[in-house]
Motif scaffolding. Structure first.
Motif, short mmCIF file in Angstrom:
data_model
loop_
_atom_site.label_atom_id
_atom_site.label_comp_id
_atom_site.label_asym_id
_atom_site.label_seq_id
_atom_site.Cartn_x
_atom_site.Cartn_y
_atom_site.Cartn_z
N LYS A 249 6.51 -4.72 9.11
CA LYS A 249 6.38 -3.38 9.68
C LYS A 249 6.21 -3.44 11.20
O LYS A 249 6.72 -2.58 11.93
CB LYS A 249 5.19 -2.65 9.04
N ASP A 254 9.01 1.88 12.44
CA ASP A 254 9.12 3.04 11.55
C ASP A 254 10.21 2.91 10.49
O ASP A 254 10.43 3.82 9.69
CB ASP A 254 9.39 4.31 12.37
N LEU A 256 10.15 0.80 8.06
CA LEU A 256 9.58 0.30 6.82
C LEU A 256 8.27 1.03 6.51
O LEU A 256 7.39 1.14 7.36
CB LEU A 256 9.29 -1.21 6.94
N THR A 257 8.16 1.53 5.30
CA THR A 257 6.90 2.11 4.82
C THR A 257 6.58 1.50 3.46
O THR A 257 7.49 1.08 2.72
CB THR A 257 6.99 3.64 4.67
N TYR A 258 5.33 1.46 3.13
CA TYR A 258 4.96 0.89 1.84
C TYR A 258 3.72 1.59 1.30
O TYR A 258 2.94 2.20 2.03
CB TYR A 258 4.71 -0.62 1.93
N GLU A 259 3.55 1.47 -0.02
CA GLU A 259 2.41 2.09 -0.70
C GLU A 259 1.91 1.14 -1.78
O GLU A 259 2.71 0.49 -2.47
CB GLU A 259 2.84 3.42 -1.33
N LEU A 294 15.75 3.42 6.55
CA LEU A 294 14.34 3.41 6.21
C LEU A 294 14.16 2.84 4.80
O LEU A 294 14.80 3.30 3.85
CB LEU A 294 13.76 4.82 6.27
N THR A 295 13.31 1.83 4.69
CA THR A 295 13.04 1.21 3.39
C THR A 295 11.63 1.56 2.93
O THR A 295 10.67 1.40 3.69
CB THR A 295 13.19 -0.32 3.48
N GLU A 296 11.55 2.06 1.71
CA GLU A 296 10.25 2.40 1.13
C GLU A 296 9.98 1.42 -0.02
O GLU A 296 10.79 1.27 -0.92
CB GLU A 296 10.26 3.83 0.60
N ASN A 298 7.11 0.29 -2.95
CA ASN A 298 5.92 0.69 -3.70
C ASN A 298 5.50 -0.45 -4.62
O ASN A 298 6.31 -0.93 -5.43
CB ASN A 298 6.19 1.95 -4.53
N ASP A 314 11.72 -0.20 -4.78
CA ASP A 314 12.18 0.11 -3.42
C ASP A 314 13.41 1.00 -3.51
O ASP A 314 14.00 1.17 -4.59
CB ASP A 314 12.49 -1.17 -2.64
N ASN A 315 13.81 1.56 -2.38
CA ASN A 315 14.95 2.49 -2.35
C ASN A 315 16.20 1.83 -1.79
O ASN A 315 17.11 2.52 -1.31
CB ASN A 315 14.59 3.73 -1.52
#
Length: 370
Positions: A249, A254, A256-259, A294-296, A298, A314-315
């Motif tokens: 990250k 911005d 890459l986001t993760y949860e 953008l990669t998400e 989880n 992931d997306n």
């Protein structure tokens, strides 16, 4: 017949296992056959055999011998079996145990010889002293055979145990070497890119460079595995996957986001080290790096019946129909095969979302690990 008797004696423990399941009955049958073989082999050397043969009573002689042997087997063998099965005899040392068993065989043989002599002599005692002496020597010989066989069995078992222990040690060393190799390898391209990013950030943003350096150090400290544990807790494994995503990250900001969503009850259960990070790395590699979008990501860890499931979704682009796993995914399979053999499954799916799920059916609590 002597050769047959010796063969039966040599294979005493393995005979008739297929046909007679009851061990006591099987042993009685084998002992009886051995005794009959020796009687038939040695009878022609007996003066009594010659006398009966000359008088035409050879069948009567053999009948008497078979009845006598049957009685001795039923009495001597079973009393001896009973004595060997006594708890204090089992707990005794080898010499003491053999002395007790040999004494039992001699006493029982002599005690059996008296009624056998009476029966064989037609209802009166004949040459009683000779009979007692003969049965004493017979008991001694039988006892010595038993002691010899017991000693050979113990030595054979000892050698088998030593070989099994040696093989177990070799297997343990092999497993440890394989796991050490699997734990120690982090994608060199990731390291090269991370160091380049740190070098760039050192000029433009010192705080980010410091943060990324600390995260990279944490990741490699986990990889080095100073404690030599093959397992780690869910809590630590998820934390290291998050450290990896923090590094990426910082690099991609911005993009890459993760949860993270972990069931707190599972935090102290054990999994192999580095099973999540390679999957997350693939998501970054095939998602963000390949598409530039953008990669998400989880990560979810939850209970599943009596086990648990770890999910990385992931997306990014869908998995191909024929998936060819790289080193990272292969290392996960190898670790799971070594540490959770037959108690796991790994699934790659594109519907309803793209995800990798690791199902573990045998839960292990946090405790001293191997």
């Amino acid at each position: 017949m002597l050769v047959a008797g010796l063969y039966l004696l040599a294979n005493f423990n393995s005979l008739f296992k297929r046909y007679i399941r009851n061990q006591l009955v099987r042993k009685n049958a084998v002992v009886w056959l051995i005794a009959i073989c020796f009687i038939l082999a040695l009878s022609p050397t007996s003066p009594e055999f010659t006398r009966n043969a000359l008088s035409g009573k050879i069948l009567h002689y053999y009948l008497i011998q078979v009845i006598a042997v049957t009685g001795m087997v039923l009495f001597v063998f079973n009393i001896t079996w009973f004595v060997t099965d006594l708890r204090w005899v089992k707990k005794a040392g080898f010499k003491k145990r053999m002395a007790v068993i040999m004494s039992t065989i001699i006493i029982c043989t002599i005690a059996t010889g008296i009624p056998v002599n009476y029966f064989a002599s037609g209802g009166h005692f004949e040459k009683l002293e000779f009979t007692l002496l003969f049965n004493f020597y017979t008991g001694c010989m039988t006892g010595l055979i038993y002691v010899t066989m017991s000693y050979v069995d113990i030595e054979r078992q000892k050698k088998m145990n030593e070989k099994e222990l040696e093989l177990s040690k070799l297997q343990t060393l092999k497993t440890k070497a394989e796991l050490d190799a699997l734990h120690s390898k982090i994608n060199p391209h990731f390291l090269y890119n991370a160091l380049n990013s740190i070098a760039d950030l050192a000029v433009t943003d010192g705080k980010k460079a410091r943060k990324m350096t600390i995260a990279l150090a944490d990741l490699f400290r986990y990889s080095i595995n100073y404690s030599n544990h093959n397992y780690t807790t869910i809590n630590d494994e998820v934390a290291m996957a998050e450290v990896y995503m923090q590094i990426e990250k910082i690099r991609f900001e911005d993009q890459l986001t993760y949860e993270m969503n972990v069931d707190p009850e599972l935090n102290h259960f054990m999994v192999p080290r580095f099973v999540l990070q390679p999957i997350v790395e693939n998501a970054v590699k095939h998602g963000l790096k390949a598409t530039g979008k953008l990669t998400e990501i989880n990560i979810e860890v939850k209970k599943e019946n009596e086990g648990m499931v770890m999910i990385v979704a992931d997306n990014g682009p869908a998995f191909p129909d024929e998936l060819s796993p790289g080193y990272g995914v292969k290392s996960i399979y190898d670790k799971m095969d070594l540490l959770f053999p037959g108690n796991y499954e790994i699934h790659f799916s594109n519907q309803p979302v793209k995800q990798v799920s690791i199902h573990i059916y045998k839960l292990m609590k946090d405790e001293p690990t191997v």
